[in-house]
Design a protein around this motif. Sequence first.
Motif, PDB file in Angstrom:
ATOM      1  N   LEU A  39       0.912  -1.249  -0.029  1.00  0.00           N
ATOM      2  CA  LEU A  39      -0.040   0.045   0.020  1.00  0.00           C
ATOM      3  C   LEU A  39       0.942   1.258  -0.023  1.00  0.00           C
ATOM      4  CD1 LEU A  39      -2.588   1.589   0.340  1.00  0.00           C
ATOM      5  CD2 LEU A  39      -2.426   1.251   2.767  1.00  0.00           C
ATOM      6  N   PHE A  40       1.838   1.115   0.788  1.00  0.00           N
ATOM      7  CA  PHE A  40       2.586   2.430   0.964  1.00  0.00           C
ATOM      8  C   PHE A  40       3.390   2.654  -0.517  1.00  0.00           C
ATOM      9  CE2 PHE A  40       6.697   4.503   1.499  1.00  0.00           C
ATOM     10  CZ  PHE A  40       6.344   5.639   2.525  1.00  0.00           C
ATOM     11  N   GLY A  41       3.945   1.543  -0.986  1.00  0.00           N
ATOM     12  CA  GLY A  41       4.633   1.729  -2.078  1.00  0.00           C
ATOM     13  C   GLY A  41       3.683   2.131  -3.373  1.00  0.00           C
ATOM     14  N   ASP A  42       2.520   1.677  -3.368  1.00  0.00           N
ATOM     15  CA  ASP A  42       1.322   2.152  -4.349  1.00  0.00           C
ATOM     16  C   ASP A  42       1.225   3.595  -4.456  1.00  0.00           C
ATOM     17  OD1 ASP A  42       1.204  -0.276  -5.496  1.00  0.00           O
ATOM     18  OD2 ASP A  42      -0.672  -0.901  -4.308  1.00  0.00           O
ATOM     19  N   VAL A  43       1.068   4.109  -2.963  1.00  0.00           N
ATOM     20  CA  VAL A  43       0.692   5.549  -2.757  1.00  0.00           C
ATOM     21  C   VAL A  43       2.037   6.342  -3.298  1.00  0.00           C
ATOM     22  CG1 VAL A  43       0.372   7.159  -0.929  1.00  0.00           C
ATOM     23  CG2 VAL A  43      -0.878   5.191  -0.965  1.00  0.00           C
ATOM     24  N   LEU A  44       3.085   6.066  -2.900  1.00  0.00           N
ATOM     25  CA  LEU A  44       4.213   6.713  -3.199  1.00  0.00           C
ATOM     26  C   LEU A  44       4.645   6.808  -4.694  1.00  0.00           C
ATOM     27  CD1 LEU A  44       6.748   8.007  -2.272  1.00  0.00           C
ATOM     28  CD2 LEU A  44       7.999   5.844  -2.341  1.00  0.00           C
ATOM     29  N   SER A  45       4.263   5.543  -5.217  1.00  0.00           N
ATOM     30  CA  SER A  45       4.555   5.560  -6.780  1.00  0.00           C
ATOM     31  C   SER A  45       3.411   6.398  -7.387  1.00  0.00           C
ATOM     32  CB  SER A  45       4.374   3.983  -7.341  1.00  0.00           C
ATOM     33  OG  SER A  45       4.401   4.083  -8.862  1.00  0.00           O
ATOM     34  N   ILE A  47       1.816   9.071  -6.544  1.00  0.00           N
ATOM     35  CA  ILE A  47       2.076  10.506  -6.135  1.00  0.00           C
ATOM     36  C   ILE A  47       3.185  10.903  -7.023  1.00  0.00           C
ATOM     37  CG2 ILE A  47       3.024  12.252  -4.533  1.00  0.00           C
ATOM     38  CD1 ILE A  47       1.784  10.465  -2.408  1.00  0.00           C
ATOM     39  N   GLU A  48       4.128  10.043  -7.173  1.00  0.00           N
ATOM     40  CA  GLU A  48       5.202  10.492  -8.071  1.00  0.00           C
ATOM     41  C   GLU A  48       5.041  10.493  -9.742  1.00  0.00           C
ATOM     42  OE1 GLU A  48       8.073   7.563  -6.878  1.00  0.00           O
ATOM     43  OE2 GLU A  48       9.276   9.227  -6.004  1.00  0.00           O
ATOM     44  N   GLN A  49       3.914   9.689 -10.019  1.00  0.00           N
ATOM     45  CA  GLN A  49       3.587   9.638 -11.301  1.00  0.00           C
ATOM     46  C   GLN A  49       2.543  10.495 -11.712  1.00  0.00           C
ATOM     47  OE1 GLN A  49       2.449   5.559 -12.551  1.00  0.00           O
ATOM     48  NE2 GLN A  49       4.128   4.713 -11.524  1.00  0.00           N
ATOM     49  N   ASP A  50       1.571  11.033 -10.843  1.00  0.00           N
ATOM     50  CA  ASP A  50       0.470  11.671 -11.398  1.00  0.00           C
ATOM     51  C   ASP A  50       0.240  12.823 -10.346  1.00  0.00           C
ATOM     52  OD1 ASP A  50      -0.153   9.514 -12.770  1.00  0.00           O
ATOM     53  OD2 ASP A  50      -1.501   8.535 -11.500  1.00  0.00           O
ATOM     54  N   TYR A  51       0.982  13.464  -9.514  1.00  0.00           N
ATOM     55  CA  TYR A  51       0.890  14.473  -8.846  1.00  0.00           C
ATOM     56  C   TYR A  51       0.870  15.569  -9.850  1.00  0.00           C
ATOM     57  CZ  TYR A  51       0.716  17.935  -5.043  1.00  0.00           C
ATOM     58  OH  TYR A  51       0.347  19.008  -4.431  1.00  0.00           O
ATOM     59  N   VAL A  52       0.134  16.642  -9.547  1.00  0.00           N
ATOM     60  CA  VAL A  52       0.169  17.751 -10.304  1.00  0.00           C
ATOM     61  C   VAL A  52       1.515  18.515 -10.872  1.00  0.00           C
ATOM     62  CG1 VAL A  52      -0.421  19.544  -8.572  1.00  0.00           C
ATOM     63  CG2 VAL A  52      -1.022  20.021 -11.272  1.00  0.00           C
ATOM     64  N   THR A  53       2.369  18.452  -9.900  1.00  0.00           N
ATOM     65  CA  THR A  53       3.926  18.848 -10.195  1.00  0.00           C
ATOM     66  C   THR A  53       4.775  17.935  -9.861  1.00  0.00           C
ATOM     67  OG1 THR A  53       3.902  19.845  -7.687  1.00  0.00           O
ATOM     68  CG2 THR A  53       2.877  21.352  -9.434  1.00  0.00           C
ATOM     69  N   ASP A  54       5.989  18.188 -10.117  1.00  0.00           N
ATOM     70  CA  ASP A  54       7.139  17.304  -9.704  1.00  0.00           C
ATOM     71  C   ASP A  54       7.310  17.104  -8.350  1.00  0.00           C
ATOM     72  OD1 ASP A  54       7.557  16.714 -12.433  1.00  0.00           O
ATOM     73  OD2 ASP A  54       9.033  17.793 -12.657  1.00  0.00           O
TER      74      ASP A  54
END
Length: 434
Positions: A39-45, A47-54
């Motif tokens: 779950l932690f890995g999924d959330v981190l991944s 955020i890194e891929q889809d969050y609006v900014t880097d």
Amino acid sequence: MRINILASLVAFGMGAAAIAVSAEGAQSNQEDSFRNLVLFGDVLSRIEQDYVTDTAQSELIEAAIEGMLTSLDPHSNYHNPDSYADLRVTTRGEYGGLGMEVTSRDDFITVVSPIADTPAERAGLMTNDRIIAVDGDSIIGHSIDEAVELMRGAVGEPVTITIARGDDEPFDVNLVRDTIPLRTVASRLEDETIPYIRVAGFNDRTTEMLLESITELENEMDGQLPGLILDMRNNPGGLLQQAITVTEVFLDGGEVVSTRNRDPNDTQRYNARPGDRINGAPVVILINGGSASAAEIVAGALQDRQRATLVGMTSFGKGSVQTIIPLRGGADGALRLTTGRYYTPAGRSIQATGIEPDIHISSFPIDPEEENGRYSEADLDGALVNETGEERHEADIAQIEQPPADWPEDEDYQLARAIEILRTQMESQQAALQ
């Protein structure tokens, strides 16, 4: 922070699972651990891929660690490498700052106590003041580390902090950063005959400085001290070992404090070495709501051992032990983790309850509504409860001695009464020896 978090957590989970194989329910625990890691890995991944900014993975991980520790108690937190370096400086060296102990309460950075003879004390900052902005920028909701980083800086640099005090309108306090010294002990003679020592905190040199101060007072009085006032008001605490060695200065052996960790059978007792430095002369200790942690260890031990009379107001009530755990030798910072509770020689846990003085004396007239608004360890978000079920006793205001109406505001009423109490005790001891 150079941590491959997923690899580290998976390795940890596998190691923990291996250790737990023989335990009942190990399979279920292993599955839960891996499920949470995924779950932690999924959330981190995500955020890194889809969050609006880097985003920076290291910042995300650091925030996750801080959040994890925030869920425990108010004294467990993560120190990044810079913050860990600052932490070591405060116990071993000196730093540029304002000089106050702060905590986080209800999203506000709140003053526990100002340190003696620092910009914070000289500016009149008080226990329970809320710091809501630094140089005009709001710090509401900031972590303690973030707030401290903003308030520290080069010696001589100005800084403006905005204070919210009670129901008053917020106001600005202009300060100049100064060298916050490690000198935590100061001494003098009151009324030319009453030895007085102020202990403002507990760092690596506190006991050494205390012994030096006793010698200086003896030289000034041309002989053995007839008694001593030990002032630990607004002392935020510090190193456990220094609390132990300060206490043993006034004891001829016997227990000082004990600590108990997660396993109730894992109890460690600390005893004083023989040799009361002032040979049984009476001691009066001043405490108040800003006396915390190591200061409470000293006060509680000397009270239980009937070696001192405590005067003032009930202490803060921080009865937990924190351990600093460097991560990768400190390269990745460190954890400050609550690992146990401490107990006075009589077995009292003061967590959330505090040390009650033998004689309740206030330094100022008490407004009943303001008294109810005072806060202690028990009021902090996530504070540990007292495991004995004890709760903090609110002193009956009618039973608290207060300054007379005509008492000058610039004179220390608690100290004046402590001098009277000690003088009476010294006279009684001298009469008994004749």
